[in-house]
Enzyme design. Structure first.
Site, mmCIF file in Angstrom:
data_model
loop_
_atom_site.group_PDB
_atom_site.id
_atom_site.type_symbol
_atom_site.label_atom_id
_atom_site.label_comp_id
_atom_site.label_asym_id
_atom_site.label_seq_id
_atom_site.Cartn_x
_atom_site.Cartn_y
_atom_site.Cartn_z
ATOM 1 N N HIS A 52 -1.702 -5.349 1.757
ATOM 2 C CA HIS A 52 -2.965 -6.080 1.681
ATOM 3 C C HIS A 52 -2.650 -7.511 1.284
ATOM 4 C CE1 HIS A 52 -6.997 -7.315 0.511
ATOM 5 N NE2 HIS A 52 -6.416 -7.867 -0.538
ATOM 6 N N LYS A 76 0.832 -1.197 0.000
ATOM 7 C CA LYS A 76 0.000 0.000 0.000
ATOM 8 C C LYS A 76 0.877 1.262 0.000
ATOM 9 C CE LYS A 76 -3.788 -2.210 2.671
ATOM 10 N NZ LYS A 76 -4.637 -2.025 3.884
ATOM 11 N N THR A 89 -4.872 -7.306 11.226
ATOM 12 C CA THR A 89 -5.289 -6.067 10.552
ATOM 13 C C THR A 89 -4.872 -4.821 11.336
ATOM 14 O OG1 THR A 89 -7.203 -7.294 9.717
ATOM 15 C CG2 THR A 89 -7.304 -4.884 9.579
ATOM 16 N N PHE A 135 -14.969 4.722 8.346
ATOM 17 C CA PHE A 135 -13.684 5.204 7.819
ATOM 18 C C PHE A 135 -13.529 4.927 6.323
ATOM 19 C CE2 PHE A 135 -13.272 1.029 9.820
ATOM 20 C CZ PHE A 135 -12.791 0.270 8.749
HETATM 21 N N1 UDP Z 1 -9.331 -1.068 8.408
HETATM 22 C C1 UDP Z 1 -9.272 -0.010 9.320
HETATM 23 N N2 UDP Z 1 -9.936 -0.127 10.516
HETATM 24 C C2 UDP Z 1 -10.652 -1.242 10.838
HETATM 25 C C3 UDP Z 1 -10.712 -2.300 9.910
HETATM 26 C C4 UDP Z 1 -10.038 -2.171 8.714
HETATM 27 O O1 UDP Z 1 -8.630 0.988 9.053
HETATM 28 O O2 UDP Z 1 -11.239 -1.290 11.951
HETATM 29 C C5 UDP Z 1 -8.635 -0.921 7.113
HETATM 30 C C6 UDP Z 1 -7.237 -1.550 7.145
HETATM 31 O O3 UDP Z 1 -6.358 -0.759 6.342
HETATM 32 C C7 UDP Z 1 -7.498 -2.909 6.527
HETATM 33 C C8 UDP Z 1 -8.575 -2.585 5.484
HETATM 34 O O4 UDP Z 1 -9.381 -1.583 6.104
HETATM 35 O O5 UDP Z 1 -6.332 -3.473 5.966
HETATM 36 C C9 UDP Z 1 -9.437 -3.760 5.079
HETATM 37 O O6 UDP Z 1 -10.014 -4.332 6.222
HETATM 38 P P1 UDP Z 1 -10.083 -5.912 6.439
HETATM 39 O O7 UDP Z 1 -10.994 -6.167 7.582
HETATM 40 O O8 UDP Z 1 -10.391 -6.584 5.143
HETATM 41 O O9 UDP Z 1 -8.588 -6.266 6.931
HETATM 42 P P2 UDP Z 1 -7.395 -7.044 6.203
HETATM 43 O O10 UDP Z 1 -8.008 -8.134 5.365
HETATM 44 O O11 UDP Z 1 -6.640 -6.027 5.380
HETATM 45 O O12 UDP Z 1 -6.563 -7.589 7.328
HETATM 46 MG MG MG Z 2 -9.533 -8.109 3.992
#
Ligand code: UDP
Ligand code: MG
Length: 167
Positions: free
Chosen positions: A125, A10, A97, A58
């Site tokens: 990601h 990213k 995450t 967000f």
């Molecule tokens: N994200 C965030 N706050 C949260 C959950 C997600 O900022 O409470 C952002 C974070 O950058 C994350 C992306 O949204 O990587 C996608 O969320 P996901 O739950 O799919 O997490 P990931 O698969 O990336 O671990």
């Molecule tokens: Mg995800």
């Protein structure tokens, strides 16, 4: 089982010059990179990629983050990793995450942070399951950009009108 997964470095990862470190960490998996490119992420691609988050408070911030406007670095490095248990191996190295909850030695635990606006800047990601990997890989890559036939393809004739070619 051999499988494929989408990995994105990213914009925060690029701004912090972490490309080399992240690729080195990912090489511990012994997986193969079967596609790689730099992408200038437009709004539509960012929204489609994160469409499952569309109701999150967000969401707008998340789209600016992926597009690189938050970091003034409008690019992302997109890759497809392939091999045994690829999805789980990459997710494990990536870490949780939330970078503050991620294993300190994981990639997100080492390099991520939470912004003042609450978005997790977690530097990469990684697809979380087979269905998500297929959707995301097909969103980010055309078949000819991947050096293996990982999904069925069909040949069509398209107009080349407006397409850029080498001058
Ligand atoms: N994200 C965030 N706050 C949260 C959950 C997600 O900022 O409470 C952002 C974070 O950058 C994350 C992306 O949204 O990587 C996608 O969320 P996901 O739950 O799919 O997490 P990931 O698969 O990336 O671990
Ligand atoms: Mg995800």
């Amino acid at each position: 089982m051999n499988q494929q997964t989408l990995v994105l470095i990213k914009p925060d990862g690029l701004v912090k010059s972490l490309t080399g470190n992240i690729l080195t960490r990912l090489s511990e998996t012994k997986l193969q990179i079967i596609a790689a490119k730099m992408v200038n992420v437009n709004y539509e691609l960012a929204v489609e990629h994160y469409k499952q988050m569309k109701d999150a408070p967000f969401f707008d911030e998340l789209i600016s983050y992926l597009q690189g406007t938050l970091h003034d670095r409008r690019k992302v490095m997109a890759m497809v990793y392939w091999g045994e248990d690829a999805i789980k191996k990459v997710r494990q190295l990536a870490g949780a995450t939330n970078p503050e909850e991620a294993e300190p030695t994981s990639i997100r635990g080492s390099y991520g942070r939470i912004t003042s606006k609450g978005v997790y800047e977690n530097v990469l990601h990684a697809s979380s399951d087979i269905t998500e990997a297929e959707r995301e890989i097909k969103l980010w890559f055309r078949p000819e950009e991947i050096i293996m036939d990982i999904y069925p393809v069909k040949k069509i004739t398209v107009s080349t009108l407006g397409q850029k070619v080498w001058a």
